[in-house]
Design an enzyme around this catalytic site. Structure first.
Site, PDB file in Angstrom:
ATOM      1  N   ARG A  83       0.839  -1.191   0.000  1.00  0.00           N
ATOM      2  CA  ARG A  83       0.000   0.000   0.000  1.00  0.00           C
ATOM      3  C   ARG A  83       0.870   1.235   0.000  1.00  0.00           C
ATOM      4  O   ARG A  83       1.882   1.302   0.713  1.00  0.00           O
ATOM      5  CB  ARG A  83      -0.933  -0.006   1.213  1.00  0.00           C
ATOM      6  CG  ARG A  83      -1.883  -1.188   1.211  1.00  0.00           C
ATOM      7  CD  ARG A  83      -2.805  -1.194   2.411  1.00  0.00           C
ATOM      8  NE  ARG A  83      -3.619  -2.404   2.433  1.00  0.00           N
ATOM      9  CZ  ARG A  83      -4.450  -2.725   3.418  1.00  0.00           C
ATOM     10  NH1 ARG A  83      -4.561  -1.928   4.468  1.00  0.00           N
ATOM     11  NH2 ARG A  83      -5.152  -3.833   3.351  1.00  0.00           N
ATOM     12  N   GLN A  90      -0.647  -9.608   5.817  1.00  0.00           N
ATOM     13  CA  GLN A  90      -1.891  -9.692   6.583  1.00  0.00           C
ATOM     14  C   GLN A  90      -2.185 -11.148   6.945  1.00  0.00           C
ATOM     15  O   GLN A  90      -2.014 -12.041   6.122  1.00  0.00           O
ATOM     16  CB  GLN A  90      -3.066  -9.163   5.764  1.00  0.00           C
ATOM     17  CG  GLN A  90      -3.120  -7.663   5.626  1.00  0.00           C
ATOM     18  CD  GLN A  90      -4.401  -7.232   4.931  1.00  0.00           C
ATOM     19  OE1 GLN A  90      -4.772  -7.768   3.899  1.00  0.00           O
ATOM     20  NE2 GLN A  90      -5.087  -6.253   5.488  1.00  0.00           N
ATOM     21  N   ASP A  94      -4.859 -12.798   6.941  1.00  0.00           N
ATOM     22  CA  ASP A  94      -6.189 -12.584   6.383  1.00  0.00           C
ATOM     23  C   ASP A  94      -7.002 -13.876   6.394  1.00  0.00           C
ATOM     24  O   ASP A  94      -6.450 -14.958   6.233  1.00  0.00           O
ATOM     25  CB  ASP A  94      -6.038 -12.130   4.934  1.00  0.00           C
ATOM     26  CG  ASP A  94      -6.902 -10.922   4.616  1.00  0.00           C
ATOM     27  OD1 ASP A  94      -7.755 -10.591   5.444  1.00  0.00           O
ATOM     28  OD2 ASP A  94      -6.708 -10.331   3.548  1.00  0.00           O
TER      29      ASP A  94
END
Length: 394
Positions: free
Chosen positions: A110, A128, A130
């Site tokens: 990001r 992450q 996730d």
């Protein structure tokens, strides 16, 4: 962080990598035990995927620039969720297939301005922890309870047992019907009540695609850190046209849950360093056992013990033996190595080790096999070694 490679990009050196590997192994094993399948997805995809998901419209400022590949635009991924949606859509699902639980340690990238970067806490590339759950509406509350149970199990392993919890509800701008928002919010509330957890409510603080629970952990000196989240999503199933065949034979939308427990491995590692002041518990210590040879004559024996310990999963080092024993012990303690084994001629002849704990001092003498079995038990159970061996009275 290696500035020559660019800001916000984390390099894991050997000691940090040893800890990260242990964290990830525990994370994977715990998820598999809880009914998740581990998946892996690419680091980039055609820009059309991010247009379908809406990230290209709503999250463009947080994404790196696209790259051109054979006259098509590709985007390095800022999120994992669109990939899991594609995997779900790969075949037609039945209501009997649900819930589906997919977990991924997925590295995302990001764009963060250089002025906002901060150590491990705010970076440009991070992994992450996730997971996405696809379920029926009647399964939703049970699945949320399952996520909260798993969150508690994992965080408590690292010594985090005190949480600040917030339930965030529908904002002014949102997608989805009133009924589905009411049902999802009720499921989140019901799950929190079944857990018996106190929580606050942030009215209107939910994401545009669904309500959520955020969990902050409290560290050893009382600071709070945002880590875990569980979010309902009514947006991506619609955007990707996700369906299942109901018991009546009709095509219906599944409910999608996003959830993370660490948030990111990098940030959680930073929180762990802060919480422990770098003095990691035995099961996470990058070097768990250090062999301290009194003389060069025992070095071959130390090498044999080291090899056997490593095969049993113990992280072990052998001191080079260039210093006096007292200095070797002092150096190991300064390096925060939890268990030291003094190795002299007597230990080699008897196939034993004289054990010293950094926190408890001398623990006595153990046979090599008995010590290694005890260290494996301590590592598996995430406890410190306190067992006393034989005391030399001579």
């Amino acid at each position: 962080i290696q500035e020559d490679a660019g800001g916000g990009l984390v390099f894991w050196h050997p000691k940090g990598s040893a800890i990260r590997s242990k964290i990830e192994d525990f994370w994977k094993d715990t998820h598999i035990d809880s009914g998740y399948d581990i998946v892996y997805t690419p680091h980039l995809a055609n820009l059309n995927l991010w247009k379908t998901s809406g990230h290209n419209d709503f999250y463009r400022d947080g994404m790196f620039q696209q790259m051109e590949v054979e006259n098509e635009e590709y985007q390095i991924k800022p999120m994992n969720c669109p990939f899991h949606c594609l995997m779900y859509k790969d075949e037609l699902r039945s209501y009997r297939d649900l819930p589906i639980r997919w977990a991924e340690l997925g590295t995302v990238y990001r764009y963060e301005r250089s002025g906002t970067l901060h150590g491990l806490m705010r970076v440009r590339g991070f992994t992450q922890d996730d997971a996405h759950i696809f379920c029926l509406s009647e399964q939703l509350e049970d699945e949320i309870v399952g996520v909260l149970d798993l969150t508690e199990e994992i965080l408590s392993r690292f010594g985090f047992n005190d949480y600040d919890i917030m339930l965030s509800t529908r904002p002014d701008k949102s997608v989805g019907s009133d009924q589905i928002w009411d049902d999802a919010t009720a499921a989140l509330e019901g799950a929190l009540k079944r857990k018996g957890w106190e929580y606050g409510t942030d009215d209107g603080g939910g994401a545009f695609y669904g309500p959520k629970i955020d969990i902050k952990i409290r560290d050893a000196i009382g600071r709070t850190w945002q880590c875990s989240t569980v979010q309902c999503d009514f947006n991506l199933p619609d955007r990707f046209g996700l369906e299942y065949v109901s018991a009546e034979g009709t095509r219906e939308r599944p409910i999608m849950l996003h959830r993370a427990i660490f948030g990111s491995v990098e940030r959680f590692f930073g929180i762990l360093v802060e919480n422990t002041a770098g003095d990691f518990p035995f099961w996470l210590a990058p070097t768990q056992l250090k062999l301290l040879p009194v003389t060069d004559a025992v070095m071959p024996f130390c090498a044999e013990v080291s090899k056997k310990a490593a095969k049993m999963g113990i992280r072990v080092k052998v001191d080079r033996g260039n210093e006096r024993l007292a200095k070797q012990i002092r150096n190991a303690e300064k390096s925060r190595i939890p268990i030291m084994a003094v190795v002299g001629m007597k230990e080699m002849e008897n196939n034993t080790l004289a054990i010293r704990s950094r926190k408890l001092g001398d623990l006595g003498s153990f046979s090599v096999d008995a010590l290694l079995e005890e260290l494996v038990r301590c590592s598996d159970d995430a406890v410190e070694m306190t067992t006393m061996g034989e005391v030399d009275e001579s």
